[in-house]
Design a protein around this motif. Sequence first.
Motif, short mmCIF file in Angstrom:
data_model
loop_
_atom_site.label_atom_id
_atom_site.label_comp_id
_atom_site.label_asym_id
_atom_site.label_seq_id
_atom_site.Cartn_x
_atom_site.Cartn_y
_atom_site.Cartn_z
N ASN A 58 0.83 -1.20 0.00
CA ASN A 58 0.00 0.00 0.00
C ASN A 58 0.88 1.26 0.00
O ASN A 58 0.65 2.19 -0.78
N THR A 59 1.90 1.27 0.84
CA THR A 59 2.83 2.40 0.89
C THR A 59 3.62 2.52 -0.40
O THR A 59 3.83 3.64 -0.92
N ASN A 60 4.05 1.40 -0.95
CA ASN A 60 4.79 1.43 -2.21
C ASN A 60 3.93 2.00 -3.34
O ASN A 60 4.42 2.72 -4.21
N THR A 61 2.65 1.68 -3.31
CA THR A 61 1.74 2.21 -4.33
C THR A 61 1.57 3.71 -4.18
O THR A 61 1.53 4.45 -5.18
N LEU A 62 1.46 4.19 -2.95
CA LEU A 62 1.39 5.63 -2.70
C LEU A 62 2.62 6.33 -3.30
O LEU A 62 2.49 7.36 -3.98
N ASN A 63 3.79 5.79 -3.06
CA ASN A 63 5.02 6.40 -3.57
C ASN A 63 5.10 6.32 -5.09
O ASN A 63 5.58 7.26 -5.75
N TRP A 64 4.63 5.22 -5.64
CA TRP A 64 4.55 5.08 -7.11
C TRP A 64 3.65 6.15 -7.71
O TRP A 64 3.98 6.76 -8.73
#
Length: 393
Positions: A58-64
Amino acid sequence: MKKIAVFLFTSLALQNIGAQNLIQAYKTRADMVSQANITSILTDFENLGVKTTGSTANTNTLNWLKNKYLSYGYSASQIEEDPFSIGNINSKNLIITKTGTVYPDKYVIICGHYDTIYGPGVSDNGSGTSILLEAARILQNIPTEYSIKFIHFSGEEQGLKGSYHYADNVAYQGSLKKLDIKLVFNIDQVGGQLGNNNNTIICEKDISGMSGNNAASATITQELATCTGLYSPLQTSISNAYSSDYIPFENKGYTITGFYEYIRSENEHSTDDTFANIDPVYVFNVGKAAVGALQHFAVASTTNNVLGTQETVGQKLSESVNIYPNPAKNQVTVEFPQKTKPFNIEISDMTGNIVLRTENQNIIDTTPLSNGIYMVSVKTDRNHLTKKMIISK
């Protein structure tokens, strides 16, 4: 993602409303939605894994997502994070603001959630996520009278937690209304099932909650249906809004509308919600409809020039000059396709007062300027061009 299986459909929506007609500049931009981009975003979204609220994915998607907006030319100051908690789980909404030229403090919100459960969620809601990104890419330098907020919510699958947090703590603070929102346009699960006849999209209107905003929602939803017919090959059906990220805004009295797939794919909330099972052409067509409608709602410039140009008839300076970034902070670059001299640049405020003047200088220090809307006038020995510019620090 909606958790109720029953749909109430009405007849196909009428495809014209009074003075709402096709605007060629809007269609040109709607046609800029790229099937290749949609496919790339959807496959990237799938590769990010199961994006359960609060998870590393979820955090990685936010950063993406943040990196996508930066790559499109949005500045760090236009990108905000809205953190919230669900018990001991922490996550964030992502908000990108594009400032309007006439009504900078009144917002059109286009939104969709990026969290998933059980699977990668390519339809629910990678499809909506991809359309928000394409709309933001295409409209990045297009002036709109109303400000636009592109919002990616998390916590939707846990009960609209992210959108409730934003509506209750940002749009409102207690009983105090903080954001003047023209409308909320939500896009959720528009991936379709591969192999279905995906030629129709549901346009969702408000029928419950605060009944005082139902009529406004019906009007806006009919406009959404009309725009869909004008700017995409899709047919439309009017149905009812429920159980997605527009609901917290509806509860606050705001006007809402939305898109949802017409033929239910039934892959949501499962490991089958993958790129292999969705219809990327359907997402592409919904994207065209969304870009057309968003321009209508936010009142985009009707000129084909990127920054909105006024120039002497017959002169084509606008086709070759690039002024960026816009919105700007402390520096603006005026770029010609080839060496051009002499030239003068004047920046004036909206009352007509000249606040900056330079000669033969491509990089302009705008540090002394306050936030607001300005006109940049570029003069050569043969041409005269004026463009709007926003200072936002």
